[in-house]
Design a protein around this motif. Sequence first.
Motif, PDB file in Angstrom:
ATOM      1  N   ASN A  20       0.783  -1.239   0.000  1.00  0.00           N
ATOM      2  CA  ASN A  20       0.000   0.000   0.000  1.00  0.00           C
ATOM      3  C   ASN A  20       0.814   1.288   0.000  1.00  0.00           C
ATOM      4  N   TYR A  21       2.097   1.205   0.241  1.00  0.00           N
ATOM      5  CA  TYR A  21       2.919   2.418   0.358  1.00  0.00           C
ATOM      6  C   TYR A  21       2.838   3.286  -0.899  1.00  0.00           C
ATOM      7  N   PHE A  22       2.934   2.663  -2.064  1.00  0.00           N
ATOM      8  CA  PHE A  22       2.941   3.444  -3.305  1.00  0.00           C
ATOM      9  C   PHE A  22       1.549   3.918  -3.720  1.00  0.00           C
ATOM     10  N   LEU A  23       0.514   3.530  -2.974  1.00  0.00           N
ATOM     11  CA  LEU A  23      -0.829   4.075  -3.215  1.00  0.00           C
ATOM     12  C   LEU A  23      -0.941   5.476  -2.638  1.00  0.00           C
ATOM     13  N   ILE A  24      -0.032   5.824  -1.744  1.00  0.00           N
ATOM     14  CA  ILE A  24       0.010   7.176  -1.185  1.00  0.00           C
ATOM     15  C   ILE A  24       0.715   8.056  -2.211  1.00  0.00           C
ATOM     16  N   PRO A  25       0.108   9.164  -2.610  1.00  0.00           N
ATOM     17  CA  PRO A  25       0.757  10.038  -3.591  1.00  0.00           C
ATOM     18  C   PRO A  25       2.128  10.513  -3.087  1.00  0.00           C
ATOM     19  N   LYS A  26       3.060  10.642  -4.013  1.00  0.00           N
ATOM     20  CA  LYS A  26       4.443  11.028  -3.685  1.00  0.00           C
ATOM     21  C   LYS A  26       4.487  12.313  -2.853  1.00  0.00           C
ATOM     22  N   ASP A  27       3.696  13.306  -3.231  1.00  0.00           N
ATOM     23  CA  ASP A  27       3.693  14.570  -2.475  1.00  0.00           C
ATOM     24  C   ASP A  27       3.296  14.346  -1.024  1.00  0.00           C
ATOM     25  N   ARG A  29       3.616  11.448   0.629  1.00  0.00           N
ATOM     26  CA  ARG A  29       4.671  10.657   1.292  1.00  0.00           C
ATOM     27  C   ARG A  29       5.795  11.556   1.791  1.00  0.00           C
ATOM     28  N   GLU A  30       6.054  12.644   1.061  1.00  0.00           N
ATOM     29  CA  GLU A  30       7.178  13.525   1.391  1.00  0.00           C
ATOM     30  C   GLU A  30       6.766  14.772   2.174  1.00  0.00           C
ATOM     31  N   LYS A  36      10.601  19.990  11.739  1.00  0.00           N
ATOM     32  CA  LYS A  36      11.236  18.995  12.612  1.00  0.00           C
ATOM     33  C   LYS A  36      10.432  17.706  12.744  1.00  0.00           C
ATOM     34  N   LYS A  37       9.246  17.659  12.121  1.00  0.00           N
ATOM     35  CA  LYS A  37       8.444  16.426  12.146  1.00  0.00           C
ATOM     36  C   LYS A  37       8.816  15.576  10.946  1.00  0.00           C
ATOM     37  N   TRP A  38       8.701  14.274  11.115  1.00  0.00           N
ATOM     38  CA  TRP A  38       9.017  13.360  10.031  1.00  0.00           C
ATOM     39  C   TRP A  38       7.884  13.280   9.013  1.00  0.00           C
ATOM     40  N   SER A  39       8.258  13.175   7.759  1.00  0.00           N
ATOM     41  CA  SER A  39       7.281  12.871   6.705  1.00  0.00           C
ATOM     42  C   SER A  39       6.976  11.367   6.783  1.00  0.00           C
ATOM     43  N   LYS A  40       5.972  10.939   6.034  1.00  0.00           N
ATOM     44  CA  LYS A  40       5.654   9.510   5.981  1.00  0.00           C
ATOM     45  C   LYS A  40       6.876   8.721   5.479  1.00  0.00           C
ATOM     46  N   ILE A 154      -2.790  15.575   5.364  1.00  0.00           N
ATOM     47  CA  ILE A 154      -2.819  15.906   3.945  1.00  0.00           C
ATOM     48  C   ILE A 154      -2.434  17.371   3.754  1.00  0.00           C
ATOM     49  N   PRO A 155      -1.460  17.617   2.886  1.00  0.00           N
ATOM     50  CA  PRO A 155      -1.028  19.000   2.658  1.00  0.00           C
ATOM     51  C   PRO A 155      -2.090  19.789   1.903  1.00  0.00           C
ATOM     52  N   PRO A 156      -2.016  21.100   1.987  1.00  0.00           N
ATOM     53  CA  PRO A 156      -2.976  21.906   1.231  1.00  0.00           C
ATOM     54  C   PRO A 156      -2.801  21.657  -0.267  1.00  0.00           C
ATOM     55  N   LEU A 157      -3.918  21.652  -0.974  1.00  0.00           N
ATOM     56  CA  LEU A 157      -3.909  21.427  -2.407  1.00  0.00           C
ATOM     57  C   LEU A 157      -3.282  22.623  -3.116  1.00  0.00           C
ATOM     58  N   LYS A 158      -2.355  22.354  -3.997  1.00  0.00           N
ATOM     59  CA  LYS A 158      -1.702  23.421  -4.750  1.00  0.00           C
ATOM     60  C   LYS A 158      -2.250  23.395  -6.169  1.00  0.00           C
ATOM     61  N   VAL A 159      -2.848  24.496  -6.566  1.00  0.00           N
ATOM     62  CA  VAL A 159      -3.392  24.593  -7.922  1.00  0.00           C
ATOM     63  C   VAL A 159      -2.908  25.888  -8.544  1.00  0.00           C
TER      64      VAL A 159
END
Length: 167
Positions: A20-27, A29-30, A36-40, A154-159
């Motif tokens: 399931n890891y790669f089902l998470i969008p790259k953005d 995951r990072e 100072k907090k860890w990303s996924k 979930i990060p804010p959507l960038k459009v």
Amino acid sequence: MNISEQIVSLQNIVTTIRSNYFLIPKDLREYKNEPKKWSKKEILGHLTDSARYNLQRFTEIIHAEGIYIVKPYDQDTLVLLNDYQNTSDYDLISLWQLLNHNIIRVLKTVDESLLKKQIIMGNETFTFSWLIEDYIVHLNHHYGQIFDKDNSEIPPLKVGLDQAIEA
């Protein structure tokens, strides 16, 4: 503790995370909601360090005479030094999976009587059985962070401007 059940539990966690890891969008995951907090992705890196250290611990406990003293490690420093944020996702998940497969192979050799072997962690005494269970609890804890169900990470959507005007 039933060692066979723990091995099956570990196998299930490894399979689930790998699948399931790669089902998470790259953005996502990072994404880091604080510097100072860890990303996924960094959490997966931390789990890689944990697997590496616990593989060594488990192997040494099996062959140690007397009480085994667990050596701690600086998890935050290791995540930074190993630069997991900039590591290939494929390399990272593969390394983590291979380390856990090795742990499973080691645990399959463990005699039930060995599970009672005493270890010292910090100033407390535990058993080898406890350490194995703690490793799996630790994996499950971070599984919950990687596969955040409430979407609070979930990060804010960038459009672009054109997309924003169309909405």
